[in-house]
Design a protein around this motif. Structure first.
Motif, PDB file in Angstrom:
ATOM      1  N   MET A   1      32.634   6.488 -15.469  1.00 43.44           N
ATOM      2  CA  MET A   1      31.692   7.502 -15.092  1.00 43.44           C
ATOM      3  C   MET A   1      30.693   6.871 -14.126  1.00 43.44           C
ATOM      4  SD  MET A   1      29.211   9.785 -17.446  1.00 43.44           S
ATOM      5  CE  MET A   1      30.334  11.097 -17.716  1.00 43.44           C
ATOM      6  N   PHE A   2      30.322   7.636 -13.098  1.00 46.07           N
ATOM      7  CA  PHE A   2      29.431   7.133 -12.056  1.00 46.07           C
ATOM      8  C   PHE A   2      27.993   7.500 -12.384  1.00 46.07           C
ATOM      9  CE2 PHE A   2      27.154   7.822  -8.064  1.00 46.07           C
ATOM     10  CZ  PHE A   2      27.204   6.538  -7.548  1.00 46.07           C
ATOM     11  N   VAL A   3      27.091   6.533 -12.312  1.00 47.52           N
ATOM     12  CA  VAL A   3      25.669   6.764 -12.500  1.00 47.52           C
ATOM     13  C   VAL A   3      24.971   6.399 -11.202  1.00 47.52           C
ATOM     14  CG1 VAL A   3      23.622   6.151 -13.805  1.00 47.52           C
ATOM     15  CG2 VAL A   3      25.833   6.230 -14.953  1.00 47.52           C
ATOM     16  N   ASN A   4      24.259   7.337 -10.639  1.00 47.45           N
ATOM     17  CA  ASN A   4      23.578   7.123  -9.370  1.00 47.45           C
ATOM     18  C   ASN A   4      22.224   6.473  -9.634  1.00 47.45           C
ATOM     19  OD1 ASN A   4      22.628   7.158  -6.799  1.00 47.45           O
ATOM     20  ND2 ASN A   4      22.582   9.390  -6.589  1.00 47.45           N
ATOM     21  N   PHE A   5      22.059   5.231  -9.203  1.00 47.64           N
ATOM     22  CA  PHE A   5      20.803   4.521  -9.357  1.00 47.64           C
ATOM     23  C   PHE A   5      19.977   4.524  -8.075  1.00 47.64           C
ATOM     24  CE2 PHE A   5      23.413   2.524 -12.685  1.00 47.64           C
ATOM     25  CZ  PHE A   5      22.592   2.790 -13.760  1.00 47.64           C
ATOM     26  N   ASN A   6      20.418   5.264  -7.076  1.00 44.50           N
ATOM     27  CA  ASN A   6      19.714   5.323  -5.802  1.00 44.50           C
ATOM     28  C   ASN A   6      18.829   6.576  -5.798  1.00 44.50           C
ATOM     29  OD1 ASN A   6      18.810   5.222  -3.225  1.00 44.50           O
ATOM     30  ND2 ASN A   6      20.817   5.284  -2.240  1.00 44.50           N
ATOM     31  N   PRO A   7      17.505   6.410  -5.937  1.00 45.83           N
ATOM     32  CA  PRO A   7      16.642   7.595  -6.013  1.00 45.83           C
ATOM     33  C   PRO A   7      16.424   8.265  -4.655  1.00 45.83           C
ATOM     34  CG  PRO A   7      15.309   5.627  -6.116  1.00 45.83           C
ATOM     35  CD  PRO A   7      16.760   5.173  -6.121  1.00 45.83           C
ATOM     36  N   ASP A   8      16.871   7.611  -3.559  1.00 45.04           N
ATOM     37  CA  ASP A   8      16.638   8.177  -2.232  1.00 45.04           C
ATOM     38  C   ASP A   8      17.733   9.155  -1.813  1.00 45.04           C
ATOM     39  OD1 ASP A   8      14.342   6.667  -1.986  1.00 45.04           O
ATOM     40  OD2 ASP A   8      15.410   4.967  -1.101  1.00 45.04           O
ATOM     41  N   TRP A   9      18.734   9.327  -2.644  1.00 40.65           N
ATOM     42  CA  TRP A   9      19.821  10.220  -2.258  1.00 40.65           C
ATOM     43  C   TRP A   9      20.099  11.202  -3.365  1.00 40.65           C
ATOM     44  CZ3 TRP A   9      21.689  11.083   2.309  1.00 40.65           C
ATOM     45  CH2 TRP A   9      22.818  11.884   2.413  1.00 40.65           C
ATOM     46  N   PRO A  10      20.236  12.414  -3.160  1.00 38.22           N
ATOM     47  CA  PRO A  10      20.111  13.136  -1.894  1.00 38.22           C
ATOM     48  C   PRO A  10      18.635  13.267  -1.506  1.00 38.22           C
ATOM     49  CG  PRO A  10      20.505  14.695  -3.652  1.00 38.22           C
ATOM     50  CD  PRO A  10      20.604  13.316  -4.260  1.00 38.22           C
ATOM     51  N   PRO A  11      18.363  13.419  -0.228  1.00 36.75           N
ATOM     52  CA  PRO A  11      16.963  13.525   0.197  1.00 36.75           C
ATOM     53  C   PRO A  11      16.334  14.796  -0.364  1.00 36.75           C
ATOM     54  CG  PRO A  11      18.432  13.996   2.026  1.00 36.75           C
ATOM     55  CD  PRO A  11      19.295  13.512   0.893  1.00 36.75           C
ATOM     56  N   PRO A  12      15.029  14.745  -0.627  1.00 33.86           N
ATOM     57  CA  PRO A  12      14.377  15.942  -1.168  1.00 33.86           C
ATOM     58  C   PRO A  12      14.374  17.061  -0.128  1.00 33.86           C
ATOM     59  CG  PRO A  12      12.758  14.278  -0.634  1.00 33.86           C
ATOM     60  CD  PRO A  12      14.095  13.644  -0.452  1.00 33.86           C
ATOM     61  N   PRO A  13      14.392  18.296  -0.571  1.00 37.69           N
ATOM     62  CA  PRO A  13      14.359  19.393   0.400  1.00 37.69           C
ATOM     63  C   PRO A  13      13.018  19.427   1.131  1.00 37.69           C
ATOM     64  CG  PRO A  13      14.123  20.238  -1.820  1.00 37.69           C
ATOM     65  CD  PRO A  13      14.437  18.770  -1.944  1.00 37.69           C
ATOM     66  N   GLU A  14      13.052  19.945   2.331  1.00 36.86           N
ATOM     67  CA  GLU A  14      11.821  20.026   3.112  1.00 36.86           C
ATOM     68  C   GLU A  14      10.887  21.057   2.481  1.00 36.86           C
ATOM     69  OE1 GLU A  14      11.647  19.871   7.116  1.00 36.86           O
ATOM     70  OE2 GLU A  14      13.383  18.602   7.399  1.00 36.86           O
ATOM     71  N   PRO A  15       9.588  20.763   2.485  1.00 34.76           N
ATOM     72  CA  PRO A  15       8.653  21.739   1.903  1.00 34.76           C
ATOM     73  C   PRO A  15       8.637  23.011   2.748  1.00 34.76           C
ATOM     74  CG  PRO A  15       7.454  19.977   2.991  1.00 34.76           C
ATOM     75  CD  PRO A  15       8.906  19.591   3.002  1.00 34.76           C
ATOM     76  N   PRO A  16       8.380  24.136   2.116  1.00 30.94           N
ATOM     77  CA  PRO A  16       8.348  25.378   2.892  1.00 30.94           C
ATOM     78  C   PRO A  16       7.149  25.408   3.833  1.00 30.94           C
ATOM     79  CG  PRO A  16       7.648  25.780   0.643  1.00 30.94           C
ATOM     80  CD  PRO A  16       8.137  24.363   0.710  1.00 30.94           C
ATOM     81  N   ALA A  17       7.281  26.176   4.885  1.00 34.11           N
ATOM     82  CA  ALA A  17       6.190  26.299   5.855  1.00 34.11           C
ATOM     83  C   ALA A  17       5.022  27.034   5.199  1.00 34.11           C
ATOM     84  CB  ALA A  17       6.668  27.053   7.078  1.00 34.11           C
ATOM     85  N   PRO A  18       3.801  26.658   5.528  1.00 28.16           N
ATOM     86  CA  PRO A  18       2.659  27.358   4.930  1.00 28.16           C
ATOM     87  C   PRO A  18       2.627  28.810   5.401  1.00 28.16           C
ATOM     88  CG  PRO A  18       1.910  25.887   6.661  1.00 28.16           C
ATOM     89  CD  PRO A  18       3.374  25.623   6.460  1.00 28.16           C
ATOM     90  N   PRO A  19       2.184  29.706   4.539  1.00 31.75           N
ATOM     91  CA  PRO A  19       2.143  31.108   4.947  1.00 31.75           C
ATOM     92  C   PRO A  19       1.075  31.330   6.015  1.00 31.75           C
ATOM     93  CG  PRO A  19       1.089  30.836   2.831  1.00 31.75           C
ATOM     94  CD  PRO A  19       1.708  29.513   3.186  1.00 31.75           C
TER      95      PRO A  19
END
Length: 62
Positions: free
Chosen positions: A1-19
């Motif tokens: 079983m694979f355990v992902n120890f890389n916290p940088d992947w996947p990249p976080p989603p971009e924050p939404p644009a301010p209203p």
């Protein structure tokens, strides 16, 4: 079983644009004047109301 120890992947989603702002600069100024007038009437209104009532009592009590 694979355990992902890389916290940088996947990249976080971009924050939404301010209203967009709800009020423009003129609307903000108008709202400020309305609030200032309401605060002034909160302080001066009871005094003016008492003066009007005293004038009516003096007029009718004669």
């Amino acid at each position: 079983m694979f355990v992902n120890f890389n916290p940088d992947w996947p990249p976080p989603p971009e924050p939404p644009a301010p209203p967009p702002p709800r009020l423009d600069k003129q609307g903000e100024a108008r709202l400020g004047w309305v609030i200032a007038l309401n605060l002034a009437m909160l302080i001066l209104g009871p005094l003016a109301g008492a003066t009007v009532l005293q004038a009516l009592v003096a007029l009718f009590a004669g």
